[in-house]
Design an enzyme around this catalytic site. Structure first.
Site, PDB file in Angstrom:
ATOM      1  CD  GLU A  39      -2.839   1.101   2.501  1.00  0.00           C
ATOM      2  OE1 GLU A  39      -2.845   0.210   3.048  1.00  0.00           O
ATOM      3  OE2 GLU A  39      -3.631   2.341   2.704  1.00  0.00           O
ATOM      4  NE  ARG A 275       2.851  -8.552  10.030  1.00  0.00           N
ATOM      5  CZ  ARG A 275       2.906  -7.469   9.468  1.00  0.00           C
ATOM      6  NH1 ARG A 275       3.724  -6.665   9.648  1.00  0.00           N
ATOM      7  NH2 ARG A 275       1.983  -7.519   8.538  1.00  0.00           N
ATOM      8  CE  LYS A 285       2.799   0.126   5.046  1.00  0.00           C
ATOM      9  NZ  LYS A 285       2.578   0.071   3.752  1.00  0.00           N
TER      10      LYS A 285
HETATM   11  P1  ATP Z   1       0.643  -1.527   8.064  1.00  0.00           P
HETATM   12  O1  ATP Z   1       2.023  -1.310   8.545  1.00  0.00           O
HETATM   13  O2  ATP Z   1      -0.040  -0.584   7.505  1.00  0.00           O
HETATM   14  O3  ATP Z   1      -0.037  -2.891   8.488  1.00  0.00           O
HETATM   15  P2  ATP Z   1       1.783  -3.430   5.929  1.00  0.00           P
HETATM   16  O4  ATP Z   1       3.174  -3.616   6.646  1.00  0.00           O
HETATM   17  O5  ATP Z   1       0.907  -4.757   6.044  1.00  0.00           O
HETATM   18  O6  ATP Z   1       0.940  -2.090   6.523  1.00  0.00           O
HETATM   19  P3  ATP Z   1       1.615  -3.246   3.119  1.00  0.00           P
HETATM   20  O7  ATP Z   1       2.138  -2.056   2.104  1.00  0.00           O
HETATM   21  O8  ATP Z   1       0.220  -3.833   3.053  1.00  0.00           O
HETATM   22  O9  ATP Z   1       2.146  -2.883   4.580  1.00  0.00           O
HETATM   23  O10 ATP Z   1       2.572  -4.528   2.841  1.00  0.00           O
HETATM   24  C1  ATP Z   1       2.932  -5.196   1.582  1.00  0.00           C
HETATM   25  C2  ATP Z   1       3.468  -6.709   1.854  1.00  0.00           C
HETATM   26  O11 ATP Z   1       4.549  -6.668   2.857  1.00  0.00           O
HETATM   27  C3  ATP Z   1       1.952  -7.196   2.207  1.00  0.00           C
HETATM   28  O12 ATP Z   1       2.007  -8.597   1.580  1.00  0.00           O
HETATM   29  C4  ATP Z   1       2.688  -7.519   3.836  1.00  0.00           C
HETATM   30  O13 ATP Z   1       2.084  -8.932   4.042  1.00  0.00           O
HETATM   31  C5  ATP Z   1       4.031  -7.696   3.697  1.00  0.00           C
HETATM   32  N1  ATP Z   1       4.626  -7.300   4.803  1.00  0.00           N
HETATM   33  C6  ATP Z   1       4.526  -6.210   5.586  1.00  0.00           C
HETATM   34  N2  ATP Z   1       5.129  -6.358   6.664  1.00  0.00           N
HETATM   35  C7  ATP Z   1       5.921  -7.258   6.786  1.00  0.00           C
HETATM   36  C8  ATP Z   1       6.728  -8.227   7.648  1.00  0.00           C
HETATM   37  N3  ATP Z   1       7.053  -7.647   9.106  1.00  0.00           N
HETATM   38  N4  ATP Z   1       7.204  -9.390   7.326  1.00  0.00           N
HETATM   39  C9  ATP Z   1       6.911  -9.899   6.213  1.00  0.00           C
HETATM   40  N5  ATP Z   1       6.347  -9.230   5.230  1.00  0.00           N
HETATM   41  C10 ATP Z   1       5.452  -8.275   5.743  1.00  0.00           C
END
Ligand code: ATP
Ligand code: MG
Length: 592
Positions: A39, A275, A285
């Site tokens: 996003e 994650r 974020k």
């Molecule tokens: P927010 O902090 O707003 O929850 P987000 O970290 O999920 O956002 P996105 O932009 O939706 O951010 O993430 C893009 C992709 O990265 C998604 O598929 C998410 O699952 C993956 N992702 C985000 N954080 C992690 C993490 N800590 N480890 C592994 N994958 C991640």
């Protein structure tokens, strides 16, 4: 037949094992199409690197492809700045989506038409409960949901109202379009989730064309299916959303031929992995944005931030981050990764990559009394102990040199092998020197150490086989250049910031220290983006933003081996306890 030992035996992670089984059974025609769906509401962080490396890695490994798709369904928080930064970071990390750059907003028209089709099938309705009421009616894991009073609106009325929503006839938040699934489901996600909301906000790509926007759960599966994604990989918190993902696509597959919009062709399947959670940092974020907007850091690219841009500026290499992402593995177990693992990855990479240099961070002057005044020479010092092919360089040596303050103790604790009264040490690549006496200021602090040297030890070895235990780095005073140094500590001082209080209270007030050090002359001509190991003090990187020609600013990427760090700390502890306040005073009062 299932054989649980198979994946491990083949060294595959569980997603690779699924993909290999799918290819064997010719599911998806043997294709592997993955996507990374950020996003655009912030810059990428180290957690994203794990997801990027996984998704793009699978595309590469199986001769498939990986799409970059921006999940841009919330215009309130999304910006072009982020779209650009995200693309830069992925490219820098070493991955390429080729021509497969997409935006969820590319599909807004189709998503809307699918909404109409769902209404026609009796699978969606316009609900006029407020947001709070929707939540209240939904119940939770322990409390069943209850039907919205608007659930039985007629298809015609729903269709008209949905069209009016699009046409801007209602106020923001007045109605939502909801999927008609099951308010009694044991899974609260399935209790008639909203899929469209009214939100008047200018979108960075579609501008003011829309005043209704689809929600993530609805937009995501449709985008995957329209792009013929085969394996849609996300993090574990979406596990309970998988039935919804499947439900939406199942309904859309029944769209009859001849309808205004064709059913999506893809048959993607969602898989979840755990994650990355790294201690001493935050990865939400929202929190990263707060650090930036409230100026707790200098920006998204602050070298202390665990954003990809921050890590890059600090001096982490793309190779080290890819190695890290692979080393943490892909599992369904929720666990914390120690920051030491990340630091280990960059150390390993830079140990091979970075040539050596000498730089004294906190100088203490040494005068070699039997070295002829006014004379100077150069000694040959190895550029890289593991790469003899990189040869040696000439380093000036003279009567006055600098060593680290902490490499001298007037009253040394047990086990201290560096410079001390009456003892001999090796100056790397130069000579053995022996401490003869110290010069103190009016307060009794050591400001200079007087030594003698043994001219027969040139090159750093004694012809009579005499051994010394300590080898110090040094810089000749006459030719030393001033070196701007930034030392970083962890941005947070606790392992899990914000656990029981505002995460900002857990910020480490000492995460940045700036120093003016003394370096060998060649450091002045280093260019930004260059790495060095400064002997015994760590790996350094000439900051690409702040360095100027002839005036590099050095970020310490990471200290040297942990074992060395421990030895240092042990020394300090020994000094503090065995020698009491006197010695501590030497440490702090020495001229900076
Ligand atoms: P927010 O902090 O707003 O929850 P987000 O970290 O999920 O956002 P996105 O932009 O939706 O951010 O993430 C893009 C992709 O990265 C998604 O598929 C998410 O699952 C993956 N992702 C985000 N954080 C992690 C993490 N800590 N480890 C592994 N994958 C991640
Ligand atoms: Mg997300």
């Amino acid at each position: 037949m299932t054989d649980d030992s198979k994946p491990a035996a083949q060294g595959l992670n569980f997603i690779e094992a699924i993909i290999e089984a799918d290819r064997e059974s010719a599911k998806h025609g043997g294709d592997v199409v993955t996507r990374f769906p950020p996003e655009p509401n912030g810059w990428l962080h180290i957690g994203h690197a794990k997801s990027i490396a996984l998704n793009f890695g699978l595309g590469l490994k199986y001769g498939g492809r990986t799409h970059l798709r921006f999940d841009d369904t919330n215009p309130l928080t999304e910006e072009v700045e982020y779209v650009e930064a995200i693309q830069n970071d992925i490219k820098w990390l070493g991955f390429d989506w080729g021509k497969h750059l997409y935006f969820a907003s590319d599909y807004f028209e189709k998503m809307y038409l699918y909404g109409e089709e769902l209404i026609k099938m009796g699978k969606a309705y316009v609900c006029s409960l407020s947001g709070d009421e929707v939540s209240e009616y939904r119940g939770d894991f322990f409390k069943p949901g209850k039907d919205s009073p608007y659930r039985e609106r007629s298809i015609d009325e729903n269709l008209q109202m949905f069209r009016d929503m699009r046409a801007g006839k209602f106020k923001d938040g007045a109605h939502t379009l909801r999927l008609k699934i099951d308010m009694a489901s044991g899974n609260p996600t399935m209790r008639d989730p909203p899929c469209y909301r009214i939100r008047r906000a200018t979108h960075h790509r579609t501008s003011d064309a829309w005043c209704i926007y689809p929600l993530y759960d609805y937009a995501h599966c449709i985008s995957d299916a329209l792009e013929n994604i085969t394996h849609s990989i996300c993090t574990l918190e979406f596990e309970s959303h998988r039935p919804l993902y499947d439900w939406v696509l199942e309904q859309l597959r029944t769209i009859p031929p001849g309808a205004p919009v064709a059913a999506p062709t893809g048959q993607p399947h969602q898989y979840e992995f755990s994650r990355l959670k790294l201690n001493y940092t935050v990865m939400s974020k929202r929190k990263l944005l707060q650090l930036v907007t409230e100026k707790h850091v200098s920006g998204w690219e602050d070298p202390r931030m665990l954003t990809l841009a921050g890590l890059r500026r600090r001096g982490y290499t793309a190779e080290s981050l890819r190695a890290f992402a692979t080393s943490v593995g892909v599992t369904k177990n929720d666990s914390w990764t120690d920051m030491g693992v990340l630091e280990g990855a960059i150390r390993e990479d830079l140990n091979l990559r970075a040539p050596r240099a000498m730089c004294v961070l906190r100088p203490l002057k040494i005068v070699i009394e039997n070295y002829p005044e006014g004379e100077q020479e150069t000694v040959d010092v190895q550029n890289h102990p593991l790469k003899p092919e990189l040869g040696t360089r000439k380093v000036p040596f003279g009567r006055e040199i600098y060593i680290e303050q902490e490499d001298f103790q007037e009253v040394p604790p047990k086990g201290f092998f560096r410079l001390q009264p009456g003892k001999e040490v090796r100056l790397r690549g130069a000579y053995f020197v022996k401490c003869e006496r110290v010069v103190k200021d009016a307060d009794g602090a050591v400001v200079e150490v007087r030594c003698s040297y043994d001219p027969s030890t040139r090159g750093g070895d004694s012809p009579d086989g005499r051994k010394v235990k300590g080898t110090l780095h040094w810089v000749a005073a006459a030719t030393a250049v001033d070196v701007d140094i930034r030392l970083f500590d962890r941005l947070f001082s606790v392992e899990q910031p914000g656990t029981d209080r505002d995460f900002l209270l857990d910020l480490n007030p000492h995460s940045l220290e700036t120093l003016q050090a003394k370096g060998e002359p060649m450091l002045a001509s280093s260019s930004s983006g260059q790495h060095f190991q400064f002997e015994r003090t760590g790996y350094f990187f000439a900051d690409p933003k702040d360095s100027k020609p002839g005036a590099p600013v050095w970020n310490r990427v990471v200290g040297l081996k942990d074992s060395w760090a421990k030895e240092q700390r042990a020394d300090v502890r020994a000094v503090g306890t065995a020698q009491g306040a006197d010695v501590r005073a030497v440490g702090t009062a020495q001229k900076r």
